[in-house]
Design a protein around this motif. Structure first.
Motif, PDB file in Angstrom:
ATOM      1  N   VAL A  84      -4.316  16.251 -24.325  1.00  0.00           N
ATOM      2  CA  VAL A  84      -4.699  15.640 -23.044  1.00  0.00           C
ATOM      3  C   VAL A  84      -6.203  15.815 -22.822  1.00  0.00           C
ATOM      4  CG1 VAL A  84      -4.468  15.844 -20.530  1.00  0.00           C
ATOM      5  CG2 VAL A  84      -2.425  15.879 -21.981  1.00  0.00           C
ATOM      6  N   CYS A  85      -6.693  17.024 -23.086  1.00  0.00           N
ATOM      7  CA  CYS A  85      -8.123  17.299 -22.928  1.00  0.00           C
ATOM      8  C   CYS A  85      -8.954  16.479 -23.907  1.00  0.00           C
ATOM      9  CB  CYS A  85      -8.401  18.781 -23.130  1.00  0.00           C
ATOM     10  SG  CYS A  85      -7.744  19.850 -21.830  1.00  0.00           S
ATOM     11  N   ALA A  86      -8.468  16.351 -25.136  1.00  0.00           N
ATOM     12  CA  ALA A  86      -9.203  15.574 -26.138  1.00  0.00           C
ATOM     13  C   ALA A  86      -9.319  14.118 -25.707  1.00  0.00           C
ATOM     14  CB  ALA A  86      -8.507  15.679 -27.495  1.00  0.00           C
ATOM     15  N   GLN A  87      -8.228  13.563 -25.157  1.00  0.00           N
ATOM     16  CA  GLN A  87      -8.284  12.185 -24.675  1.00  0.00           C
ATOM     17  C   GLN A  87      -9.325  12.045 -23.566  1.00  0.00           C
ATOM     18  OE1 GLN A  87      -6.912  10.270 -26.763  1.00  0.00           O
ATOM     19  NE2 GLN A  87      -4.883   9.678 -26.092  1.00  0.00           N
ATOM     20  N   GLY A  88      -9.291  12.990 -22.612  1.00  0.00           N
ATOM     21  CA  GLY A  88     -10.267  12.935 -21.531  1.00  0.00           C
ATOM     22  C   GLY A  88     -11.687  13.038 -22.045  1.00  0.00           C
ATOM     23  N   LEU A  89     -11.917  13.971 -22.969  1.00  0.00           N
ATOM     24  CA  LEU A  89     -13.258  14.163 -23.518  1.00  0.00           C
ATOM     25  C   LEU A  89     -13.741  12.906 -24.226  1.00  0.00           C
ATOM     26  CD1 LEU A  89     -15.493  16.364 -24.031  1.00  0.00           C
ATOM     27  CD2 LEU A  89     -14.381  16.727 -26.248  1.00  0.00           C
ATOM     28  N   TYR A  90     -12.928  12.378 -25.130  1.00  0.00           N
ATOM     29  CA  TYR A  90     -13.344  11.201 -25.903  1.00  0.00           C
ATOM     30  C   TYR A  90     -13.529   9.974 -25.026  1.00  0.00           C
ATOM     31  CZ  TYR A  90     -12.518  13.462 -30.421  1.00  0.00           C
ATOM     32  OH  TYR A  90     -12.580  14.278 -31.514  1.00  0.00           O
ATOM     33  N   PHE A  91     -12.621   9.738 -24.085  1.00  0.00           N
ATOM     34  CA  PHE A  91     -12.757   8.570 -23.227  1.00  0.00           C
ATOM     35  C   PHE A  91     -13.974   8.701 -22.315  1.00  0.00           C
ATOM     36  CE2 PHE A  91      -7.946   7.766 -23.634  1.00  0.00           C
ATOM     37  CZ  PHE A  91      -8.149   6.902 -24.698  1.00  0.00           C
ATOM     38  N   GLY A  92     -14.233   9.918 -21.829  1.00  0.00           N
ATOM     39  CA  GLY A  92     -15.424  10.128 -21.012  1.00  0.00           C
ATOM     40  C   GLY A  92     -16.699   9.881 -21.796  1.00  0.00           C
ATOM     41  N   GLN A  93     -16.728  10.359 -23.038  1.00  0.00           N
ATOM     42  CA  GLN A  93     -17.896  10.137 -23.887  1.00  0.00           C
ATOM     43  C   GLN A  93     -18.067   8.662 -24.225  1.00  0.00           C
ATOM     44  OE1 GLN A  93     -16.389  13.052 -26.751  1.00  0.00           O
ATOM     45  NE2 GLN A  93     -18.375  14.049 -26.702  1.00  0.00           N
ATOM     46  N   ALA A  94     -16.949   8.001 -24.578  1.00  0.00           N
ATOM     47  CA  ALA A  94     -17.021   6.595 -24.961  1.00  0.00           C
ATOM     48  C   ALA A  94     -17.485   5.714 -23.798  1.00  0.00           C
ATOM     49  CB  ALA A  94     -15.660   6.117 -25.457  1.00  0.00           C
ATOM     50  N   ALA A  95     -17.121   6.094 -22.576  1.00  0.00           N
ATOM     51  CA  ALA A  95     -17.473   5.291 -21.408  1.00  0.00           C
ATOM     52  C   ALA A  95     -18.971   5.198 -21.195  1.00  0.00           C
ATOM     53  CB  ALA A  95     -16.801   5.855 -20.159  1.00  0.00           C
ATOM     54  N   VAL A  96     -19.707   6.223 -21.645  1.00  0.00           N
ATOM     55  CA  VAL A  96     -21.162   6.233 -21.416  1.00  0.00           C
ATOM     56  C   VAL A  96     -21.952   6.205 -22.720  1.00  0.00           C
ATOM     57  CG1 VAL A  96     -20.919   7.435 -19.215  1.00  0.00           C
ATOM     58  CG2 VAL A  96     -21.229   8.766 -21.312  1.00  0.00           C
ATOM     59  N   ALA A  97     -21.274   6.020 -23.861  1.00  0.00           N
ATOM     60  CA  ALA A  97     -21.977   6.004 -25.152  1.00  0.00           C
ATOM     61  C   ALA A  97     -22.999   4.873 -25.179  1.00  0.00           C
ATOM     62  CB  ALA A  97     -20.978   5.842 -26.289  1.00  0.00           C
ATOM     63  N   ARG A  98     -24.171   5.162 -25.748  1.00  0.00           N
ATOM     64  CA  ARG A  98     -25.242   4.181 -25.777  1.00  0.00           C
ATOM     65  C   ARG A  98     -25.175   3.283 -27.007  1.00  0.00           C
ATOM     66  NH1 ARG A  98     -29.953   8.614 -24.178  1.00  0.00           N
ATOM     67  NH2 ARG A  98     -28.882   9.354 -22.280  1.00  0.00           N
ATOM     68  N   ASP A  99     -24.528   3.765 -28.046  1.00  0.00           N
ATOM     69  CA  ASP A  99     -24.485   3.052 -29.313  1.00  0.00           C
ATOM     70  C   ASP A  99     -23.063   2.573 -29.581  1.00  0.00           C
ATOM     71  OD1 ASP A  99     -25.809   2.476 -32.053  1.00  0.00           O
ATOM     72  OD2 ASP A  99     -24.033   3.651 -32.589  1.00  0.00           O
ATOM     73  N   ASP A 100     -22.916   1.308 -29.978  1.00  0.00           N
ATOM     74  CA  ASP A 100     -21.588   0.758 -30.226  1.00  0.00           C
ATOM     75  C   ASP A 100     -20.870   1.495 -31.345  1.00  0.00           C
ATOM     76  OD1 ASP A 100     -21.798  -1.109 -28.218  1.00  0.00           O
ATOM     77  OD2 ASP A 100     -22.479  -2.724 -29.542  1.00  0.00           O
ATOM     78  N   GLU A 101     -21.602   1.927 -32.367  1.00  0.00           N
ATOM     79  CA  GLU A 101     -20.977   2.636 -33.481  1.00  0.00           C
ATOM     80  C   GLU A 101     -20.418   3.981 -33.022  1.00  0.00           C
ATOM     81  OE1 GLU A 101     -22.081   4.242 -37.996  1.00  0.00           O
ATOM     82  OE2 GLU A 101     -23.451   2.925 -36.910  1.00  0.00           O
ATOM     83  N   THR A 102     -21.173   4.673 -32.157  1.00  0.00           N
ATOM     84  CA  THR A 102     -20.680   5.942 -31.614  1.00  0.00           C
ATOM     85  C   THR A 102     -19.439   5.719 -30.776  1.00  0.00           C
ATOM     86  OG1 THR A 102     -22.910   6.892 -31.576  1.00  0.00           O
ATOM     87  CG2 THR A 102     -21.254   7.915 -30.154  1.00  0.00           C
ATOM     88  N   ARG A 103     -19.454   4.666 -29.954  1.00  0.00           N
ATOM     89  CA  ARG A 103     -18.295   4.369 -29.116  1.00  0.00           C
ATOM     90  C   ARG A 103     -17.071   4.078 -29.981  1.00  0.00           C
ATOM     91  NH1 ARG A 103     -20.344   0.607 -26.721  1.00  0.00           N
ATOM     92  NH2 ARG A 103     -21.160   1.737 -24.919  1.00  0.00           N
ATOM     93  N   THR A 104     -17.266   3.301 -31.028  1.00  0.00           N
ATOM     94  CA  THR A 104     -16.159   2.984 -31.934  1.00  0.00           C
ATOM     95  C   THR A 104     -15.615   4.243 -32.591  1.00  0.00           C
ATOM     96  OG1 THR A 104     -17.040   0.771 -32.374  1.00  0.00           O
ATOM     97  CG2 THR A 104     -15.492   1.676 -33.979  1.00  0.00           C
ATOM     98  N   HIS A 105     -16.519   5.136 -33.011  1.00  0.00           N
ATOM     99  CA  HIS A 105     -16.115   6.406 -33.632  1.00  0.00           C
ATOM    100  C   HIS A 105     -15.276   7.233 -32.659  1.00  0.00           C
ATOM    101  CE1 HIS A 105     -16.600  10.301 -35.733  1.00  0.00           C
ATOM    102  NE2 HIS A 105     -16.784  10.779 -34.521  1.00  0.00           N
ATOM    103  N   LEU A 106     -15.700   7.306 -31.405  1.00  0.00           N
ATOM    104  CA  LEU A 106     -14.996   8.109 -30.406  1.00  0.00           C
ATOM    105  C   LEU A 106     -13.615   7.533 -30.102  1.00  0.00           C
ATOM    106  CD1 LEU A 106     -18.019   8.715 -28.020  1.00  0.00           C
ATOM    107  CD2 LEU A 106     -16.814  10.495 -29.308  1.00  0.00           C
ATOM    108  N   LEU A 107     -13.515   6.219 -29.980  1.00  0.00           N
ATOM    109  CA  LEU A 107     -12.238   5.607 -29.652  1.00  0.00           C
ATOM    110  C   LEU A 107     -11.265   5.667 -30.827  1.00  0.00           C
ATOM    111  CD1 LEU A 107     -13.387   2.526 -27.531  1.00  0.00           C
ATOM    112  CD2 LEU A 107     -12.448   4.711 -26.733  1.00  0.00           C
TER     113      LEU A 107
END
Length: 213
Positions: free
Chosen positions: A63-86
């Motif tokens: 549950v925490c991992a989902q929150g962490l990754y989704f929170g990071q992906a929501a504000v990621a500046r780079d599309d590649e980073t966002r894709t990696h997180l999701l």
């Protein structure tokens, strides 16, 4: 992946749906349960309670991992980073589903505080992401290394007969190590002290509460 063309209201709805699915729903796994072909073995009451406590901790961790990754992906500046997180979040969804399945098999339930665990992790992920993608990936590395360590501990303390839980945790451990390796390769920054120590202290508190509640 969230498109940058989404309006703020659309983004809010997407994040709300993700939170509700993680905390209150039953998101399906994309991979078969590692314990699917492992026979169930009868555990005594104490063994079952202990195994359930450990699997509840691991469910909270996902549950925490989902929150962490989704929170990071929501504000990621780079599309590649966002894709990696999701992509990593999808594998964490598998873990979440497997742990939920095992809790039901052990006649137990998830933590009562999952809404709190998720919201706190989402906020932490968003704050890390706002510092930049390198910092965000650094949180991924530190989180996954700490999770890998506690999975090792759980594998040592699980009831010996609980092979179904063991099969699940072994696959989870391998996935977490790979997530950390990928984040390092993607340019993660090393987190300075006291951040790793604070993360470890928060994790210890979470594990103590989640084991019973």
């Amino acid at each position: 992946m969230i498109s940058r063309s989404l309006s703020p209201a659309d983004r809010f709805l997407v994040e709300t749906q993700r939170a509700l699915e993680t905390v209150f729903g039953q998101p399906p796994a994309s991979r078969p349960n590692p314990a699917a072909d492992t026979p169930e073995v009868e555990l005594d009451a104490a063994e079952r309670r202990h195994a359930a406590g450990l699997m509840r901790i691991n469910h909270v961790g996902e549950v925490c991992a989902q929150g962490l990754y989704f929170g990071q992906a929501a504000v990621a500046r780079d599309d590649e980073t966002r894709t990696h997180l999701l992509a990593a979040a999808q594998e964490e969804t598998d873990h979440l589903a497997w742990c939920a399945d095992r809790l039901r098999e052990l006649h137990s339930r998830p933590s009562l505080f999952n809404p709190l665990w998720y919201s706190g992790s989402y906020a932490l992920g968003a704050l890390a992401g706002l510092r930049g993608d390198g910092w965000s990936l650094g949180f991924v590395v530190e989180t996954e290394r700490q999770v890998e360590a506690h999975l090792d501990e759980h594998l040592q303390t699980l009831p010996e007969a609980d092979l179904r839980s063991r099969d699940i945790l072994q696959v989870m451990k391998a996935d977490e190590a790979r997530h950390a390796d990928h984040a390092e390769q993607a340019g993660a920054r090393r987190l300075p002290q006291p951040i790793p120590s604070l993360m470890a202290a928060a994790s210890k508190f979470m594990k103590t509460v989640a084991y019973r509640l």
